[in-house]
Scaffold this motif. Structure first.
Motif, PDB file in Angstrom:
ATOM      1  N   UNK A 197     -15.595  18.530 -14.568  1.00  0.00           N
ATOM      2  CA  UNK A 197     -15.871  17.061 -14.267  1.00  0.00           C
ATOM      3  C   UNK A 197     -16.280  16.223 -15.341  1.00  0.00           C
ATOM      4  N   UNK A 198     -16.960  16.613 -16.296  1.00  0.00           N
ATOM      5  CA  UNK A 198     -17.292  15.811 -17.606  1.00  0.00           C
ATOM      6  C   UNK A 198     -16.023  15.560 -18.319  1.00  0.00           C
ATOM      7  N   UNK A 218     -11.827   4.663 -12.375  1.00  0.00           N
ATOM      8  CA  UNK A 218     -13.272   4.517 -12.207  1.00  0.00           C
ATOM      9  C   UNK A 218     -13.589   5.700 -11.340  1.00  0.00           C
ATOM     10  N   UNK A 219     -13.042   6.862 -11.217  1.00  0.00           N
ATOM     11  CA  UNK A 219     -13.509   8.224 -10.550  1.00  0.00           C
ATOM     12  C   UNK A 219     -14.854   8.514 -10.734  1.00  0.00           C
ATOM     13  N   UNK A 220     -15.468   8.615  -9.618  1.00  0.00           N
ATOM     14  CA  UNK A 220     -16.801   9.349  -9.617  1.00  0.00           C
ATOM     15  C   UNK A 220     -16.971  10.683  -9.639  1.00  0.00           C
ATOM     16  N   UNK A 221     -17.982  10.981 -10.320  1.00  0.00           N
ATOM     17  CA  UNK A 221     -18.185  12.402 -10.362  1.00  0.00           C
ATOM     18  C   UNK A 221     -19.780  12.692  -9.886  1.00  0.00           C
ATOM     19  N   UNK A 222     -20.082  13.787  -9.187  1.00  0.00           N
ATOM     20  CA  UNK A 222     -21.454  13.914  -8.917  1.00  0.00           C
ATOM     21  C   UNK A 222     -22.181  14.763 -10.062  1.00  0.00           C
ATOM     22  N   UNK A 223     -23.480  14.451 -10.361  1.00  0.00           N
ATOM     23  CA  UNK A 223     -24.181  14.700 -11.336  1.00  0.00           C
ATOM     24  C   UNK A 223     -25.459  14.604 -10.889  1.00  0.00           C
ATOM     25  N   UNK A 224     -26.476  15.427 -11.776  1.00  0.00           N
ATOM     26  CA  UNK A 224     -27.989  15.303 -11.599  1.00  0.00           C
ATOM     27  C   UNK A 224     -28.430  14.421 -12.726  1.00  0.00           C
ATOM     28  N   UNK A 262     -31.120  13.726  -8.096  1.00  0.00           N
ATOM     29  CA  UNK A 262     -30.094  14.593  -7.873  1.00  0.00           C
ATOM     30  C   UNK A 262     -28.987  13.973  -7.294  1.00  0.00           C
ATOM     31  N   UNK A 263     -27.671  14.381  -7.512  1.00  0.00           N
ATOM     32  CA  UNK A 263     -26.616  14.002  -6.823  1.00  0.00           C
ATOM     33  C   UNK A 263     -26.116  12.604  -6.912  1.00  0.00           C
ATOM     34  N   UNK A 264     -26.342  11.918  -8.270  1.00  0.00           N
ATOM     35  CA  UNK A 264     -25.848  10.619  -8.331  1.00  0.00           C
ATOM     36  C   UNK A 264     -24.221  10.847  -8.664  1.00  0.00           C
ATOM     37  N   UNK A 265     -23.761   9.664  -8.600  1.00  0.00           N
ATOM     38  CA  UNK A 265     -22.304   9.402  -8.898  1.00  0.00           C
ATOM     39  C   UNK A 265     -22.326   8.803 -10.169  1.00  0.00           C
ATOM     40  N   UNK A 266     -21.525   9.567 -10.970  1.00  0.00           N
ATOM     41  CA  UNK A 266     -21.349   8.608 -12.546  1.00  0.00           C
ATOM     42  C   UNK A 266     -19.921   8.469 -12.708  1.00  0.00           C
ATOM     43  N   UNK A 267     -19.457   7.332 -13.333  1.00  0.00           N
ATOM     44  CA  UNK A 267     -18.232   7.123 -13.713  1.00  0.00           C
ATOM     45  C   UNK A 267     -17.986   6.359 -14.801  1.00  0.00           C
ATOM     46  N   UNK A 277     -19.701  16.282  -4.949  1.00  0.00           N
ATOM     47  CA  UNK A 277     -18.592  15.366  -4.867  1.00  0.00           C
ATOM     48  C   UNK A 277     -17.495  15.845  -4.213  1.00  0.00           C
ATOM     49  N   UNK A 278     -16.451  15.206  -4.182  1.00  0.00           N
ATOM     50  CA  UNK A 278     -15.293  15.756  -3.428  1.00  0.00           C
ATOM     51  C   UNK A 278     -14.386  16.932  -4.128  1.00  0.00           C
TER      52      UNK A 278
END
Lengths: 389, 417
Positions: free
Chosen positions: A45-46, A56-62, A71-76, B353-354
């Motif tokens: 994802x990184x 502006x695609x989001x990815x989950x991260x801590x 936990x489980x924030x969205x980063x873009x 995430x998806x």
């Protein structure tokens, strides 16, 4: 300062008395420490975020900020000219994947990559001046960022301009907040009554997106262009506290910002907020890493290039309001106010900045930019005062 | 006045439609046509918990026309039959404030059944048109005849929907009575954005002993991921939709959001039902698995996503089991669970995430209690208490709160007799 000792002293005293009480910083934006921000994310994802840094695609991260884990924030990826694959600017949304999740009351923060400012501290100093001039501006502090335990450089952590900011700084949050997205060289001239000419671009709605009625915004722009000279102030006052707005633009020119409301290529880098149940708007500064362009900077720079500033300052009384604000700005754009802030920030980030291999300039450029900035802000006061007479 | 329109409309429908439609039948030669449908109006409450203001999906409107099925059934001679049914609940909600349902009518969204059935001899039939894929027992049960107001978790999350296809069905005696349904479909849910491609589905039911049915079912098909946006400034390009299975509780809370999938989509299920006198017990398991080819952040293949659900239900007809024993009254209880994960190793960052490689596992366990009362043949009153628990408190309706989330549902159902 040597040329205008009496004026400068008076301005400093007046500015100090006139300055609003400092906004108490939240812990995560405290400038007394270099914050530690750690992101844990799927390496794929990184890589994808960096590969697709224009999206502006989001990815989950801590994420942990000073050892507080979310936990489980969205980063873009974020930014305009500062978008970067090597050192991505990041937006962190705490509630992207976890409903209602907040961190210290914030739903999101920005991690600015500071790739457009070799000194790395221009924006921090700029917001200090805005605040001193009574203009609510985002909180900002420096941090070290690591991603999956790899040091990714010095960033600034910046408060997002969103509902918590509006509530805390403007007293209410129910109105329409617009992020001004630069799309073309615009001077605030009337673009007709078609809402599509105004929103979602360049005025990108950040609140009330699903029930937005931009008629007041359009009417605001219309009266600025179409009101007669005699009716202008009365008409514009339905939408804007004119003196506060002139104070905003004066601050912009006092700090020699070349990419703001009266920027080189049209308006840029601000939020516009329409108060709830009101036709009144106010301007909020954003993305001020290009401030302090030069020691010699016309305090009336580009006032004539923007319909609103040109027509307002054509009124001698309002020009006086503007010049008074510029002069008041000299009370903060000087060595006495800013150099201690600069030195504090520099000492705080120096070691981390020197070991930041992601920054797009070398260490010599960093040190040079710091010294140049120190000299600029020390000398800027005299230039302002000479012009503000 | 607005506040009275909903109950007034309900009473009007309850009183007028059934009596007007009762016995209504149109005949022309061998053709017989009669109206069909039912109304379900719900009252809901979520005592002790609430979600964030901008949360979507929760069935928050306390007064909701849940279903308004309208259509007709037809027979032509002894061999041909069929039906067409739409759900007009969005239309009704559009007429009756305060809902804001969007388009009042959309064919894909609102079409339910539209099929013709040809009898093949006495025991077999061929059905063609738009109808349910023969997989889950719970989903194959009409929404008017469910034991509870909401379907089970597994039916909501894993079971296929309705689609266009051809299906052969019937029964045969092979030692014991066996019923079968075998079909080929253009997709697995025509009305949904998550629809897969061509799908084969089958279900076999064995009547093992008197009152005991054992069934197995399966579907196999494919699903195609949406293309990525190549030009962010092109308004005709839309964000690719995540099309996977999902986890959604009776309250509407999504505890597992859809992820991006591409490749084979398979479902495998089994169920049983045993009836003796006024008692019925049912159990069902359903497993779903979807491939995620090229769905990684860097277009890499990801481990397949899988969902597994089970439910156990007991129903007791307290009254009305026999004629003249009063209007029927049922008590029911259901215990169920639904969980999701990927099939890969639990290594690295487990994300929500998806396009997460390592999906953060999610599950919900739910206990429901219900009462159904039929004061008239065509009227049913339902009261349900649903207790939901979520394994991952971070993704619970109130983040960080582990515990039980209660949903109360009251329903008035009126059928066209």
């Amino acid at each position: 300062m040597r040329k205008y000792p009496v004026v400068a002293a008076a301005v400093t005293v007046l500015a100090a008395f006139g300055a609003p009480a400092a906004h108490a910083a939240d812990a995560i934006f405290s400038q007394s420490v270099l914050h530690e921000v750690r992101i844990v994310i799927d390496p794929g994802d990184w890589q994808a975020l960096r590969d697709n840094f224009r999206e502006n695609q989001y990815y989950a991260a801590n994420i942990s900020i000073d050892n507080e884990v979310v936990q489980q924030v969205g980063i873009r990826s974020r930014g305009d000219g500062s978008r970067n694959a090597n050192k991505p600017g990041l937006k962190v949304d705490f509630n992207k994947y976890v409903s209602a999740q907040e961190f210290h009351g914030y739903k999101s923060v920005v991690l600015d990559n500071i790739v457009q400012d070799a000194s790395m501290i221009r924006e921090r100093l700029a917001y200090a001046v805005y605040e001193a001039m009574g203009i609510p501006s985002p909180q900002i502090a420096h941090c070290r960022l690591t991603v999956n335990d790899q040091f990714w450089g010095v960033y600034t952590i910046i408060e997002s301009v969103s509902k918590p900011f509006l509530k805390a700084r403007l007293g209410e949050e129910s109105g329409n907040l617009f992020d001004y997205e630069y799309t073309f060289n615009w001077d605030f001239s009337y673009r007709g009554d078609d809402p599509a000419q105004y929103t979602p671009l360049p005025f990108d709605p950040e609140t009330n997106e699903n029930k937005l009625d931009p008629k007041d915004l359009i009417e605001f722009v219309r009266v600025v262009s179409q009101s007669s000279d005699s009716a202008l102030l009365g008409e514009v006052s339905r939408f804007l506290d004119v003196d506060k707005f002139l104070n905003y633009v004066a601050t912009e020119n006092a700090i020699a910002e070349h990419d703001g409301w009266v920027g080189d290529s049209g308006m840029n880098n601000f939020f516009l907020y329409q108060f709830g149940n009101s036709t009144m708007f106010t301007v909020i500064p954003w993305d001020k890493d290009t401030a302090f362009t030069a020691t010699q900077w016309p305090v009336g720079y580009h006032l004539d290039a923007n319909v609103l500033t040109r027509r307002l300052t054509a009124d001698p009384n309002k020009m006086k309001v503007y010049k008074d604000a510029v002069a008041r700005g000299a009370g903060f754009v000087n060595g006495r106010f800013l150099v201690p802030l600069l030195d504090s920030a520099y000492n705080q980030i120096r070691n981390a900045a020197l070991s930041d291999t992601k920054k797009p300039y070398d260490n010599e450029a960093f040190e040079g930019a710091i010294n140049g900035l120190r000299g600029l802000i020390t000398a800027r006061e005299a230039d302002i005062l000479a012009q503000a007479k | 006045m607005l506040g009275l329109r909903w109950p007034m409309t309900v009473l009007l429908v309850a009183a007028a439609v059934p009596s007007a439609a009762a016995g209504l039948e149109w005949r022309h030669g061998d053709l017989k046509v009669k109206p069909a449908g039912y109304f379900q109006g719900d009252l809901r409450a979520f005592p002790g918990w609430e979600v964030a203001e901008d949360t979507t999906g929760l069935r928050e409107d306390p007064r909701d026309i849940r279903r308004l099925r309208l259509g007709a059934e037809a027979e032509l001679g002894d061999r041909l039959s069929g039906e067409v049914i739409f759900d007009a609940n969005e239309l009704a909600n559009a007429i009756i404030p305060p809902d804001d349902p969007g388009a009042a009518f959309a064919l894909r969204r609102d079409l339910r059944n539209a099929y013709v059935e040809l009898a093949l001899g006495k025991d077999h039939f061929l059905r063609g048109g738009h109808f349910k894929l023969p997989v889950s027992r719970e989903f194959l049960t009409s929404a008017a005849k469910m034991d509870f107001a909401e379907r089970s978790l597994l039916a909501n999350g894993i079971a296929p929907g309705r689609d266009w296809g051809l299906m052969l069905g019937g029964e045969a005696k092979v030692a014991r009575q066996v019923r079968y349904l075998v079909g080929a479909f253009a997709g697995d849910s025509w009305g949904e954005d998550t629809r897969g491609g061509p799908t084969a589905a089958a279900r076999v039911v064995l009547e093992a002993v008197d009152g005991l049915e054992l069934a197995a079912s399966a579907s196999i098909g494919s699903v195609e991921g949406d293309p990525e946006i190549t030009d962010p400034l092109d308004p005709t390009q839309i964000d690719p939709r995540a099309k996977s299975l999902r986890g959604r509780s009776a309250s509407g809370w999504s505890f597992f959001r859809r992820v991006h999938v591409d490749g084979a989509r398979r479902r495998l299920g089994a169920d049983a039902q045993f009836s003796r006198g006024p008692f019925t017990v049912k159990a069902e398991v359903l497993h779903g698995r979807e491939e995620r080819n090229g769905q990684g952040s860097t277009f890499d293949d990801l481990p397949a996503v899988e969902g597994f659900g089970w439910s156990a239900t007991a129903v007791w007809r307290v009254m009305g089991a026999k004629k003249k024993s009063g209007p029927p009254l049922d008590l029911a209880a259901r215990y169920e669970s639904l969980s999701f994960d990927d099939v890969g190793p639990d290594e690295g960052f487990a994300g929500t995430g998806s396009r997460a490689r390592n999906i953060r596992p999610q599950s919900s366990t739910s206990m429901s209690g219900g009462v159904s009362y039929y004061p008239r043949k065509w009227v049913r009153l339902i009261g349900n208490v649903v207790l939901d628990r979520y394994n991952d408190e971070l993704l619970a309706p109130e983040p960080g709160r582990k515990g039980t989330y209660v949903t109360l549902i009251a329903r008035l159902q009126v059928e066209i007799p």
